[in-house]
Scaffold this active site. Structure first.
Site, PDB file in Angstrom:
ATOM      1  N   THR A   1       0.705  -1.070  -0.185  1.00 54.57           N
ATOM      2  CA  THR A   1      -0.155   0.023  -0.209  1.00 54.57           C
ATOM      3  C   THR A   1       0.894   1.275  -0.167  1.00 54.57           C
ATOM      4  O   THR A   1       2.130   1.014  -0.093  1.00 54.57           O
ATOM      5  CB  THR A   1      -1.171   0.041   1.444  1.00 54.57           C
ATOM      6  OG1 THR A   1      -0.036   0.221   2.482  1.00 54.57           O
ATOM      7  CG2 THR A   1      -1.378  -1.221   1.474  1.00 54.57           C
ATOM      8  N   CYS A   2       0.336   2.441   0.050  1.00 54.77           N
ATOM      9  CA  CYS A   2       0.964   3.616  -0.035  1.00 54.77           C
ATOM     10  C   CYS A   2       1.862   3.778   1.350  1.00 54.77           C
ATOM     11  O   CYS A   2       2.768   4.550   1.356  1.00 54.77           O
ATOM     12  CB  CYS A   2       0.225   4.947  -0.035  1.00 54.77           C
ATOM     13  SG  CYS A   2      -0.924   4.920   1.195  1.00 54.77           S
TER      14      CYS A   2
END
Length: 448
Positions: free
Chosen positions: A49-50
């Site tokens: 994910t980020c």
């Protein structure tokens, strides 16, 4: 078999590094396949994910598995293995299970208790399942983690309380108006906080939004980016005549909304409520503008008090969820331990039934004149003898699942009864061994 989790997250690496070690969506499938072909890896799931990139794996040896996962990450992103070691944390066994449960529940997120990570973890697991890089253990464990996180969120409502000023502004509007759909809203400013407020408003169902800014170009850019209206700051008094909600966040040194402006606008407004929310520092809205009972004004300190109270509530909910995790870890361990016993019991039963079958064949040869009824009675009684004989050994084998030396004792159990329980990863290990052999042969005959 060992469970290992290697995590690069907001605690171990800054955002500049995390940006460099995130798998693109279109690269994740190949990454799963590459890792699964790596030595020591028996099952794997990759979460990217980020804010975090994590590898969860079942490995045959801890040190070997850890090294090859770190090497895989280094090779994937163009780093040295030592770089990966320095920017990651490693969890093994119970700590890895606890980490998975905390991450999936949102307890390890930058925003405590956020729910987006649950969906991301579910997607990562489903992808790994689809590629067939998960097996018996991960298929059970990840379903357990997802179920636990869903239950935790439902029971505690941990994600329901706003913990950012921009989100708190929208939550405050909900408390004043109830449903927000159809409410005319003005956002003053075109910076980051204004955009966050805009996104939260859109997410709450408001679609009649106008962005106003001193620089019209900036208002235009923000408005067109999100499909809302824009106007100049000079149009603000006119817009206020029909507005329900105003959220202001500029860097102006002077008040944007003044008391005299509200007094003038209020003469033209109907008796409808007007909510003024000031999230700027210094303030955009002059104090004491709530000149009538239908005008409500709040500044950043009011919102901060709401955020702080919500944070305390979230932390209490997080503490409650965390208190449930040890029981989940133990439940997983009990299941895994029993998983090791099942093949042993199955092998014991299969050997016993083979003996019974061979005995019946011998009886058939020696007593060919037995009637079907006599043969059925003999078969039934020999099976009964076997079941009675196996009753205590099977009971003892099941009790070994809770023994700290279960692996050692199960091996002794198999030696006593001369049985060999099937290894669930036998095919995977054989495939990897064959692959290593082929690589070694190519290396021997390579002239490069």
């Amino acid at each position: 078999m060992h469970f290992i989790a290697i995590s690069i997250n907001h605690r171990t690496a800054d955002v500049a590094l995390r940006e460099q070690v995130a798998f693109r969506d279109d690269a994740l499938r190949l990454a799963h396949e590459d890792l699964f072909e790596t030595k020591s890896i028996l099952e794997n799931v990759i979460l990217s994910t980020c804010n975090r990139t994590e590898v969860y794996a079942i490995v045959d040896q801890i040190h070997t598995g850890r090294y090859y996962i770190q090497r895989f990450l280094a090779r994937s992103f163009g780093f040295d293995v030592d770089d990966i070691k320095n920017m990651s944390e490693v969890k093994v066994g119970d700590e890895a299970v606890e980490h998975l449960l905390r991450v999936t529940s949102g307890l390890d997120s930058i925003v405590l208790g956020e729910t987006q990570i649950l969906g991301q973890m579910r997607d990562a697991f489903f992808l790994a399942q689809d590629i067939q890089t998960t097996g018996t253990i991960f298929n059970h464990l990840f379903k357990q983690a997802i179920t636990f996180a869903k239950k935790a969120h439902n029971e505690t409502d941990i994600a329901d309380n706003a913990v950012s000023v921009s989100y708190a502004a929208v939550e405050l509007a909900k408390k004043v108006f109830g449903k927000l759909k159809g409410k005319q809203t003005i956002i003053i400013g075109a910076g980051e906080m204004s955009e966050l407020s805009l996104l939260n408003l859109l997410g709450s169902g408001i679609d009649d939004i106008t962005v106003v800014n001193r620089t019209e170009t900036n208002a235009y850019k923000l408005a067109t980016k999100h499909g809302v209206n824009y106007n100049t700051l000079e149009s603000l008094p006119t817009l206020l005549t029909n507005a329900d909600i105003v959220i202001s966040s500029t860097s102006s040194p002077d008040f944007i909304v003044t008391k005299s402006m509200i007094e003038s606008v209020n003469l033209k407004r109907k008796a409808s409520s007007l909510l003024l929310i000031d999230i700027a520092v210094p303030r955009d809205i002059e104090p004491n503008v709530n000149i009538s009972e239908n005008i409500f004004s709040y500044d950043v300190d009011d919102l901060k008090g709401l955020v702080d109270a919500n944070l305390r509530e979230r932390q209490m909910a997080a503490d409650f969820i965390a208190s449930q995790i040890p029981d989940e870890v133990q439940a997983h361990n009990d299941w895994v331990n029993m998983l090791g016993v099942v093949p042993v019991i199955r092998a014991l039963r299969e050997k016993a039934m083979t003996i019974q079958s061979e005995t019946m064949d011998s009886i058939d040869r020696k007593l060919p004149d037995l009637s079907d009824r006599e043969r059925t009675i003999i078969s039934k009684h020999t099976k009964s003898i076997i079941n009675q004989m196996l009753k205590d050994p099977i009971k003892q084998a099941k009790e070994l699942s809770n023994d700290k030396r279960s692996n050692e004792k199960l091996e002794l159990f198999q030696n006593i009864f001369d049985i060999d329980a099937a290894d669930p990863y036998e095919d995977i290990k054989a495939h990897k061994a064959q692959k290593e052999k082929e690589v070694s042969i190519r290396h021997i005959f390579s002239f490069e």
